[in-house]
Design a protein around this motif. Structure first.
Motif, PDB file in Angstrom:
ATOM      1  N   THR A  79      -3.459  -5.014  33.502  1.00 10.76           N
ATOM      2  CA  THR A  79      -2.425  -5.503  32.600  1.00 10.76           C
ATOM      3  C   THR A  79      -2.306  -4.637  31.356  1.00 10.76           C
ATOM      4  N   GLY A  80      -3.274  -3.747  31.121  1.00 12.20           N
ATOM      5  CA  GLY A  80      -3.236  -2.897  29.932  1.00 12.20           C
ATOM      6  C   GLY A  80      -3.686  -3.604  28.676  1.00 12.20           C
ATOM      7  N   LEU A  81      -4.362  -4.744  28.792  1.00 11.64           N
ATOM      8  CA  LEU A  81      -4.779  -5.519  27.620  1.00 11.64           C
ATOM      9  C   LEU A  81      -6.215  -5.269  27.190  1.00 11.64           C
ATOM     10  N   GLY A  82      -7.029  -4.641  28.009  1.00 15.73           N
ATOM     11  CA  GLY A  82      -8.460  -4.503  27.761  1.00 15.73           C
ATOM     12  C   GLY A  82      -8.823  -3.955  26.397  1.00 15.73           C
ATOM     13  N   LEU A  83      -8.279  -2.810  26.021  1.00 16.19           N
ATOM     14  CA  LEU A  83      -8.632  -2.209  24.732  1.00 16.19           C
ATOM     15  C   LEU A  83      -8.094  -3.014  23.555  1.00 16.19           C
ATOM     16  N   ASN A  84      -6.974  -3.666  23.722  1.00 16.63           N
ATOM     17  CA  ASN A  84      -6.461  -4.520  22.643  1.00 16.63           C
ATOM     18  C   ASN A  84      -7.381  -5.704  22.407  1.00 16.63           C
ATOM     19  N   ILE A  85      -7.897  -6.290  23.479  1.00 16.49           N
ATOM     20  CA  ILE A  85      -8.818  -7.420  23.348  1.00 16.49           C
ATOM     21  C   ILE A  85     -10.097  -6.967  22.658  1.00 16.49           C
ATOM     22  N   VAL A  86     -10.663  -5.833  23.081  1.00 17.34           N
ATOM     23  CA  VAL A  86     -11.883  -5.314  22.463  1.00 17.34           C
ATOM     24  C   VAL A  86     -11.640  -4.997  20.991  1.00 17.34           C
ATOM     25  N   SER A  87     -10.508  -4.400  20.672  1.00 15.41           N
ATOM     26  CA  SER A  87     -10.186  -4.077  19.285  1.00 15.41           C
ATOM     27  C   SER A  87     -10.092  -5.340  18.424  1.00 15.41           C
ATOM     28  N   MET A 106     -11.524  -8.230  18.995  1.00 16.80           N
ATOM     29  CA  MET A 106     -12.871  -8.787  18.864  1.00 16.80           C
ATOM     30  C   MET A 106     -13.677  -8.005  17.828  1.00 16.80           C
ATOM     31  N   ALA A 107     -13.582  -6.685  17.871  1.00 14.66           N
ATOM     32  CA  ALA A 107     -14.307  -5.854  16.907  1.00 14.66           C
ATOM     33  C   ALA A 107     -13.893  -6.201  15.484  1.00 14.66           C
ATOM     34  N   HIS A 108     -12.604  -6.295  15.250  1.00 14.60           N
ATOM     35  CA  HIS A 108     -12.124  -6.606  13.903  1.00 14.60           C
ATOM     36  C   HIS A 108     -12.538  -8.010  13.462  1.00 14.60           C
ATOM     37  N   SER A 109     -12.585  -8.963  14.380  1.00 13.92           N
ATOM     38  CA  SER A 109     -12.972 -10.327  14.011  1.00 13.92           C
ATOM     39  C   SER A 109     -14.444 -10.401  13.608  1.00 13.92           C
ATOM     40  N   TYR A 110     -15.254  -9.435  14.068  1.00 15.52           N
ATOM     41  CA  TYR A 110     -16.663  -9.370  13.689  1.00 15.52           C
ATOM     42  C   TYR A 110     -16.920  -8.272  12.658  1.00 15.52           C
ATOM     43  N   GLN A 148     -15.538  -2.049  14.418  1.00 14.02           N
ATOM     44  CA  GLN A 148     -14.407  -1.168  14.710  1.00 14.02           C
ATOM     45  C   GLN A 148     -14.547  -0.582  16.106  1.00 14.02           C
ATOM     46  N   LEU A 149     -13.433  -0.207  16.654  1.00 10.38           N
ATOM     47  CA  LEU A 149     -13.363   0.448  17.948  1.00 10.38           C
ATOM     48  C   LEU A 149     -12.826   1.847  17.717  1.00 10.38           C
ATOM     49  N   GLU A 150     -13.603   2.835  18.128  1.00 11.46           N
ATOM     50  CA  GLU A 150     -13.178   4.228  17.980  1.00 11.46           C
ATOM     51  C   GLU A 150     -12.847   4.782  19.359  1.00 11.46           C
ATOM     52  N   LEU A 161     -20.488  -2.524  15.690  1.00  9.22           N
ATOM     53  CA  LEU A 161     -20.585  -3.849  15.091  1.00  9.22           C
ATOM     54  C   LEU A 161     -21.708  -3.847  14.077  1.00  9.22           C
ATOM     55  N   LYS A 162     -21.561  -4.665  13.030  1.00  7.08           N
ATOM     56  CA  LYS A 162     -22.592  -4.767  12.010  1.00  7.08           C
ATOM     57  C   LYS A 162     -23.648  -5.774  12.476  1.00  7.08           C
ATOM     58  N   ARG A 163     -24.879  -5.535  12.072  1.00  6.85           N
ATOM     59  CA  ARG A 163     -25.951  -6.465  12.396  1.00  6.85           C
ATOM     60  C   ARG A 163     -25.776  -7.756  11.602  1.00  6.85           C
ATOM     61  N   ALA A 164     -26.254  -8.834  12.206  1.00  6.32           N
ATOM     62  CA  ALA A 164     -26.219 -10.113  11.499  1.00  6.32           C
ATOM     63  C   ALA A 164     -27.233 -10.087  10.365  1.00  6.32           C
TER      64      ALA A 164
END
Length: 59
Positions: free
Chosen positions: A18-26, A28-32, A35-37, A52-55
């Motif tokens: 569907t072409g959604l994979g990288l958008n979903i990962v991006s 999720m990264a921003h919500s935590y 960042q996704l490079e 991702l940053k450590r808790a």
């Protein structure tokens, strides 16, 4: 990150993507607060790095 799209057809036509994979990962990264490079792999193709940053309190 701009919305992605599937530039070519899936290699397995019986289960197209569907072409959604990288958008979903991006998202999720921003919500935590991560960042996704995306870049080019030395071996060819895509290189994706999820940071991702450590808790708090974790070593």
């Amino acid at each position: 990150m701009p919305r992605s799209h599937q530039a070519r057809r899936s290699l397995d036509e019986s289960t197209p993507g569907t072409g959604l994979g990288l958008n979903i990962v991006s998202e999720m990264a921003h919500s935590y607060r991560g960042q996704l490079e995306l870049g080019e792999s030395k071996m060819g193709g895509l290189r994706a790095v999820l940071k991702l940053k450590r808790a708090k309190g974790e070593k």
